[in-house]
Design a protein around this motif. Structure first.
Motif, PDB file in Angstrom:
ATOM      1  N   HIS A  47       0.830  -1.208   0.000  1.00 54.04           N
ATOM      2  CA  HIS A  47       0.000   0.000   0.000  1.00 54.04           C
ATOM      3  C   HIS A  47       0.863   1.256   0.000  1.00 54.04           C
ATOM      4  O   HIS A  47       0.590   2.208  -0.755  1.00 54.04           O
ATOM      5  N   ARG A  48       1.898   1.281   0.803  1.00 59.53           N
ATOM      6  CA  ARG A  48       2.778   2.455   0.868  1.00 59.53           C
ATOM      7  C   ARG A  48       3.535   2.651  -0.452  1.00 59.53           C
ATOM      8  O   ARG A  48       3.721   3.783  -0.903  1.00 59.53           O
ATOM      9  N   ASN A  53       3.889   6.750  -1.223  1.00 60.93           N
ATOM     10  CA  ASN A  53       4.193   7.357   0.075  1.00 60.93           C
ATOM     11  C   ASN A  53       5.413   6.760   0.763  1.00 60.93           C
ATOM     12  O   ASN A  53       5.718   7.135   1.899  1.00 60.93           O
ATOM     13  N   ALA A  54       6.091   5.841   0.124  1.00 55.33           N
ATOM     14  CA  ALA A  54       7.292   5.242   0.727  1.00 55.33           C
ATOM     15  C   ALA A  54       8.288   4.891  -0.362  1.00 55.33           C
ATOM     16  O   ALA A  54       7.924   4.658  -1.522  1.00 55.33           O
ATOM     17  N   ASP A  58      12.493   5.158   3.536  1.00 54.73           N
ATOM     18  CA  ASP A  58      11.505   4.771   4.543  1.00 54.73           C
ATOM     19  C   ASP A  58      11.821   3.341   4.965  1.00 54.73           C
ATOM     20  O   ASP A  58      11.663   2.411   4.165  1.00 54.73           O
ATOM     21  N   THR A  78      11.859   0.323   2.320  1.00 57.98           N
ATOM     22  CA  THR A  78      10.563  -0.102   1.801  1.00 57.98           C
ATOM     23  C   THR A  78      10.683  -0.288   0.295  1.00 57.98           C
ATOM     24  O   THR A  78      10.902   0.677  -0.443  1.00 57.98           O
ATOM     25  N   THR A 207      -3.597  -0.756   6.937  1.00 56.20           N
ATOM     26  CA  THR A 207      -3.669   0.373   6.015  1.00 56.20           C
ATOM     27  C   THR A 207      -3.840   1.675   6.782  1.00 56.20           C
ATOM     28  O   THR A 207      -3.243   2.709   6.445  1.00 56.20           O
ATOM     29  N   ALA A 210      -0.561   2.747   8.091  1.00 56.61           N
ATOM     30  CA  ALA A 210       0.227   3.378   7.029  1.00 56.61           C
ATOM     31  C   ALA A 210      -0.237   4.802   6.766  1.00 56.61           C
ATOM     32  O   ALA A 210       0.571   5.717   6.568  1.00 56.61           O
ATOM     33  N   THR A 211      -1.548   5.017   6.795  1.00 56.61           N
ATOM     34  CA  THR A 211      -2.107   6.345   6.548  1.00 56.61           C
ATOM     35  C   THR A 211      -1.701   7.329   7.640  1.00 56.61           C
ATOM     36  O   THR A 211      -1.374   8.496   7.367  1.00 56.61           O
ATOM     37  N   THR A 214       1.845   8.420   7.086  1.00 59.19           N
ATOM     38  CA  THR A 214       1.901   9.400   5.994  1.00 59.19           C
ATOM     39  C   THR A 214       1.432  10.768   6.472  1.00 59.19           C
ATOM     40  O   THR A 214       2.000  11.806   6.104  1.00 59.19           O
TER      41      THR A 214
END
Length: 293
Positions: A47-48, A53-54, A58, A78, A207, A210-211, A214
């Motif tokens: 997902h990242r 976002n990664a 990261d 990542t 998730t 992860a959000t 971010t």
């Protein structure tokens, strides 16, 4: 990563590998532990990466919460290589759930990893996944909470903390809830999640983790330079003890705002002379929050 000062985020996921994680009661996976590997790979790492976002700066570590406190993955960038490594845990069943799960040992290891980087511009995340009560001695409960408080004092809102319970009995997760409350008391972005016994809902929880990470990185980013700003290193106080309300956002006062050589500070002065004529001047004054070079 060879240069920790370049890290944008540093995440530690603590996974319970005690014997009870062998239970086959999570829909969509062979066992509770297999469900964790599947969701960490798909709903956190992938997902990242897919959301952009990664990347290489990261880093992620995974700690096994068993009797020994093993660091399975240590500060790995990542990437899809990291994704494949976690998927291998699921496909090959390399990790056996057995024995007890000790909270204190795994928290100490997590703290060592989170504090290994001296850069205060690095966002931090701790995800704690367990299916029950700690196996530590009952008199160790205070020590568990003190470990969480230690992280809160050092990092405050720069740290996000998620505790995920796997099981059907909420009474089993009193310690995870207390850990979240202790972290919140020091301004840490904290949440306790008890998803239903399906891989899809466990995935939603990861998730969300992860959000939140971010979101922390976005709050720390300077909109002009698009670089994450340094957060001042101060010891946070307990909200309960200080009777002070902690704001729900990162204020500008938490950052070193400007370097000496690029900004001048002036103070406006105004006065009237004997003929009642108004005069004013802008006088150079010392900086209030200069960046330490």
């Amino acid at each position: 990563m060879q240069d920790p000062s370049c890290w944008k985020s540093n995440t530690v996921i603590v996974v319970d590998t005690s014997g009870s994680m062998r239970e086959s009661d999570v829909w969509g996976a062979r066992s509770r532990l297999d469900a964790v590997w599947l969701c960490v790979a798909l709903d956190f790492v992938a997902h990242r990466l897919e959301s952009g976002n990664a990347g290489p700066y990261d880093v992620l570590s995974i700690v096994f919460m068993g009797e020994d406190g093993i660091i399975a993955i240590e500060r790995m960038s990542t990437s899809w290589q990291l994704y494949n490594k976690i998927v291998d845990y699921y496909n090959d069943r390399q990790i056996t759930a057995k024995g007890h799960g000790f909270y204190i040992l795994s928290l100490k290891i997590a703290e060592q990893i989170l504090t290994c980087n001296n850069s205060s511009a690095c966002a931090l995340a701790l995800c704690f996944i367990s299916d029950g009560r700690p196996s530590d001695h009952i008199n160790s409960n205070d020590s568990i909470l003190e470990s969480v408080e230690s992280l809160g004092k050092k990092f405050g809102r720069r740290l996000s903390f998620t505790a995920i319970g796997i099981g059907n009995h909420s009474s089993e997760f009193y310690m995870l809830k207390n850990m979240v409350d202790s972290a919140k008391d020091y301004g840490v972005q904290s949440s306790f999640v008890l998803p239903s016994m399906t891989t899809s809902m466990l995935g939603v929880s990861l998730t969300s983790t992860a959000t939140t990470l971010t979101k922390t990185q976005t709050e720390m980013t300077d909109m002009k330079t698009l670089k994450q700003r340094d957060v001042r290193e101060v010891i946070r106080e307990s909200r309960k003890k200080a009777h002070e309300e902690i704001v729900s956002f990162v204020s500008p006062e938490e950052y070193w705002l400007y370097p000496f050589d690029k900004v001048m500070r002036y103070i406006y002065n105004e006065w009237h002379d004997e003929n009642r004529q108004r005069h004013y001047s802008y006088d150079i004054a010392p900086m209030q929050h200069p960046m330490i070079q």
